[in-house]
Design a protein around this motif. Structure first.
Motif, mmCIF file in Angstrom:
data_model
loop_
_atom_site.group_PDB
_atom_site.id
_atom_site.type_symbol
_atom_site.label_atom_id
_atom_site.label_comp_id
_atom_site.label_asym_id
_atom_site.label_seq_id
_atom_site.Cartn_x
_atom_site.Cartn_y
_atom_site.Cartn_z
ATOM 1 N N ARG A 13 36.605 52.402 62.493
ATOM 2 C CA ARG A 13 35.392 51.935 61.815
ATOM 3 C C ARG A 13 35.524 52.081 60.304
ATOM 4 O O ARG A 13 35.025 51.244 59.540
ATOM 5 N N ALA A 14 36.213 53.128 59.869
ATOM 6 C CA ALA A 14 36.416 53.335 58.436
ATOM 7 C C ALA A 14 37.294 52.234 57.849
ATOM 8 O O ALA A 14 37.038 51.737 56.743
ATOM 9 N N ILE A 15 38.307 51.811 58.591
ATOM 10 C CA ILE A 15 39.162 50.703 58.148
ATOM 11 C C ILE A 15 38.372 49.402 58.135
ATOM 12 O O ILE A 15 38.427 48.625 57.173
ATOM 13 N N ASP A 16 37.613 49.177 59.198
ATOM 14 C CA ASP A 16 36.812 47.954 59.288
ATOM 15 C C ASP A 16 35.792 47.863 58.160
ATOM 16 O O ASP A 16 35.500 46.767 57.654
ATOM 17 N N ALA A 17 35.248 49.008 57.768
ATOM 18 C CA ALA A 17 34.231 49.037 56.714
ATOM 19 C C ALA A 17 34.836 48.999 55.318
ATOM 20 O O ALA A 17 34.115 48.876 54.322
ATOM 21 N N GLY A 18 36.155 49.115 55.224
ATOM 22 C CA GLY A 18 36.824 49.058 53.931
ATOM 23 C C GLY A 18 36.810 50.360 53.145
ATOM 24 O O GLY A 18 37.178 50.369 51.972
#
Length: 218
Positions: free
Chosen positions: A176-181
């Protein structure tokens, strides 16, 4: 006897007159001001208690079933961890690592410095061959139940929901952290898997709606 009764009546009448005169000296706005002061102080005390002592929350999802269901209302205690650290199985409210303006409620599973392994629906701590007891799970754990190893950093905790098949918890936060940038790669994202101790807001104490349930003995 008649003289005594007459004297008592005169004294009562005099007291009544003095009281009426005193009331006339106190204008209406003074009485209004006393009510305003009471309301102001009551509001200040309520704000202080809500900000520094208790947490009043409404449950938005099914991730903590069967303990908590959608629309349940609970109280948490902000001072639970002033003098002690969270313990395994505590149900806590904390700032979601990926978006800290969002408050999550989950169960503490991994403690600082521990290695937590998830294998075939069981959780093992620090290489133990005996899984931890989890009699609170609402159903058989089949989704995201294998192949996870977490090395919990010092000062951090691993959080999982009770309803593992649908819970959005530590198993998925790195992605989720990667997806959120907010993280560029898996290495950076791994930090978002864990909840720092200073991001824990408090411990869930009891549910008060739609029925009462005390959590302290969980």
């Amino acid at each position: 006897m008649i003289e005594s009764n007459k004297q008592e009546e005169e004294e009562q009448l005099e007291e009544q007159l003095q009281q009426e005169m005193q009331e006339q000296k106190n204008p209406w706005w003074r009485e209004l001001l006393s009510y305003v002061r009471l309301i102001v102080w009551s509001t200040i005390i309520a704000v202080i208690i809500n900000r520094y002592v208790v947490i009043n929350a409404e449950i938005p999802s099914e991730s903590m079933e069967n303990l908590l269901t959608v629309d349940d209302r609970i109280f948490g205690y902000r001072l639970s961890y002033v003098l002690q650290q969270p313990k395994r199985y505590d149900v806590v409210m904390f700032k979601y690592p990926v978006h800290e303006d969002t408050i999550y409620i989950k169960r503490v599973i991994g403690l600082p410095g521990e290695t937590v392994e998830i294998k075939k629906g069981k959780i093992y701590i620090d290489g133990s061959t005996t899984p931890i007891e989890e009699n609170y799970l609402p159903e058989k754990w089949v989704d995201g139940n294998d192949g996870y190893v977490f090395h919990v950093p010092e000062g951090c905790f691993l959080m999982l929901g009770d309803n593992r098949n649908i819970s959005e918890d530590a198993r998925y936060w790195a992605q989720r952290a990667i997806d959120a940038g907010v993280a560029k790669n898996r290495k950076e994202a791994s930090a978002y898997t864990y909840v720092r101790g200073d991001k824990i807001i408090g411990r869930a104490i009891f549910k008060y709606y739609p029925k009462f349930d005390l959590f302290l003995n969980l």
